[in-house]
Write an enzyme that holds these catalytic residues in place. Structure first.
Site, mmCIF file in Angstrom:
data_model
loop_
_atom_site.group_PDB
_atom_site.id
_atom_site.type_symbol
_atom_site.label_atom_id
_atom_site.label_comp_id
_atom_site.label_asym_id
_atom_site.label_seq_id
_atom_site.Cartn_x
_atom_site.Cartn_y
_atom_site.Cartn_z
ATOM 1 N N SER A 1 0.844 -1.197 0.000
ATOM 2 C CA SER A 1 0.000 0.000 0.000
ATOM 3 C C SER A 1 0.879 1.246 0.000
ATOM 4 O O SER A 1 1.680 1.454 0.918
ATOM 5 C CB SER A 1 -0.893 0.022 1.238
ATOM 6 O OG SER A 1 -1.423 1.321 1.400
ATOM 7 N N HIS B 1 -8.303 0.993 -3.874
ATOM 8 C CA HIS B 1 -9.211 0.790 -2.740
ATOM 9 C C HIS B 1 -9.892 2.116 -2.432
ATOM 10 O O HIS B 1 -9.256 3.030 -1.886
ATOM 11 C CB HIS B 1 -8.390 0.277 -1.542
ATOM 12 C CG HIS B 1 -9.171 0.106 -0.279
ATOM 13 N ND1 HIS B 1 -8.558 -0.042 0.947
ATOM 14 C CD2 HIS B 1 -10.510 0.056 -0.033
ATOM 15 C CE1 HIS B 1 -9.484 -0.177 1.886
ATOM 16 N NE2 HIS B 1 -10.672 -0.118 1.323
ATOM 17 N N MET C 1 -12.119 4.427 -0.396
ATOM 18 C CA MET C 1 -12.771 4.655 0.902
ATOM 19 C C MET C 1 -13.468 6.000 0.807
ATOM 20 O O MET C 1 -13.059 6.989 1.434
ATOM 21 C CB MET C 1 -11.719 4.615 2.027
ATOM 22 C CG MET C 1 -11.239 3.200 2.330
ATOM 23 S SD MET C 1 -9.651 3.173 3.188
ATOM 24 C CE MET C 1 -8.568 3.298 1.788
ATOM 25 N N MET D 1 -11.679 -6.018 5.662
ATOM 26 C CA MET D 1 -10.813 -5.072 6.375
ATOM 27 C C MET D 1 -10.450 -5.656 7.734
ATOM 28 O O MET D 1 -11.315 -6.100 8.488
ATOM 29 C CB MET D 1 -11.524 -3.724 6.579
ATOM 30 C CG MET D 1 -11.719 -2.901 5.323
ATOM 31 S SD MET D 1 -10.186 -2.484 4.435
ATOM 32 C CE MET D 1 -9.271 -1.545 5.674
ATOM 33 N N GLY E 1 -4.821 -4.188 6.424
ATOM 34 C CA GLY E 1 -4.757 -3.594 7.755
ATOM 35 C C GLY E 1 -3.983 -4.459 8.720
ATOM 36 O O GLY E 1 -4.402 -5.583 9.024
HETATM 37 C C1 DX5 Z 1 -6.132 1.661 5.692
HETATM 38 C C2 DX5 Z 1 -5.729 1.337 4.287
HETATM 39 C C3 DX5 Z 1 -4.606 0.385 4.186
HETATM 40 C C4 DX5 Z 1 -3.324 0.844 4.846
HETATM 41 C C5 DX5 Z 1 -2.764 -0.361 5.513
HETATM 42 O O1 DX5 Z 1 -7.427 2.091 5.752
HETATM 43 O O2 DX5 Z 1 -6.814 0.797 3.553
HETATM 44 O O3 DX5 Z 1 -4.360 -0.020 2.841
HETATM 45 O O4 DX5 Z 1 -2.349 1.353 3.977
HETATM 46 O O5 DX5 Z 1 -1.664 0.007 6.259
HETATM 47 P P1 DX5 Z 1 -0.891 -0.994 7.230
HETATM 48 O O6 DX5 Z 1 -0.429 -2.150 6.377
HETATM 49 O O7 DX5 Z 1 0.204 -0.170 7.770
HETATM 50 O O8 DX5 Z 1 -1.881 -1.454 8.264
HETATM 51 ZN ZN ZN Z 2 -6.390 -0.116 1.595
#
Ligand code: DX5
Ligand code: ZN
Length: 220
Positions: free
Chosen positions: A11, A67, A69, A138, A177
């Protein structure tokens, strides 16, 4: 039975936003690049929008796993599919007509992903599984990188994998996550096959080595 690939999708939320091209090149050993789009309404954080995703698509050697959100997925998800992103994931909680959104993403040539927040139950979205190519479970509350993996989501992953196998649906299960060396094995064992990791990969001293380690720990 379709063969399910094991994919590592870093990510770029944890990358340096002033050096995105450099930081995407740094993960060239991975499978897809995970691009988090946030609108400060669906989640309490704001990242990037269409023009930046369009440029990432142009410079990335890896396919894009977008992704979303953001609110109003019905309106926006097709626009992201039009960028040429190979996968577009919307949140079911942000869509008025999720089946229609998924069909629209597919019609535009992208894989359709549907994400569920930790509080959303599998039973609420079960009927949508034939419409999608990937279910994103998630494993933190969406919005920020660096949070702790929620083990209480593991039964949902197992139940989703069982349901998909029983119905012979070729749907990937993504986890996002808190994925790290410590947690990826549990997620894989539960049935996930697409692993997003932000801080674990970009925070590592040797990024290609970390990707390789995560990949080996994720293989069943
Ligand atoms: C959070 C994002 C993730 C985030 C994960 O809402 O959707 O993609 O980058 O980060 P890490 O791997 O640090 O939990
Ligand atoms: Zn994400």
């Amino acid at each position: 039975m379709p063969t399910v690939p094991t994919l590592i999708n870093p990510s770029i939320l944890s990358a340096d936003f002033a050096n995105l091209e450099r930081d995407i090149t740094a993960i060239a050993d991975a499978d897809w690049v995970h691009v988090d789009v946030m609108d400060n309404h669906f989640v309490p954080n704001l990242t990037i929008g269409l023009p930046v995703v369009e440029r990432i698509r142009e410079v990335s050697p890896l396919p894009l796993d977008v992704h979303l959100m953001i609110e109003d997925a019905d309106r926006w998800a097709p626009r992201y599919a039009e960028t040429g992103a190979q996968s577009v994931t919307f949140h079911v909680e942000a869509a008025a007509d999720p089946a229609k959104v998924a069909r629209e993403i597919r019609r535009l040539g992208a894989r359709a992903g549907m994400a569920i927040k930790p509080a959303t139950r599998l039973e609420e979205v079960e009927h949508l599984l034939p419409e999608i190519d990937m279910l994103l479970v998630m494993t933190v509350e969406p919005g920020f990188g660096g949070q702790s993996f929620m083990d209480d989501q593991l039964p949902k992953i197992s139940a989703a994998r069982a349901l998909l196998s029983a119905s012979d649906l070729d749907v990937w299960i993504q986890v996002d996550g808190g994925i790290s060396r410590d947690t990826i094995g549990r997620a894989a064992e539960a049935g996930a096959n697409v692993f997003v990791a932000g801080s674990a990969i970009y925070g590592a001293p040797d990024i290609p080595a970390e990707i390789a380690t995560l990949r080996s720990l994720a293989r069943p």
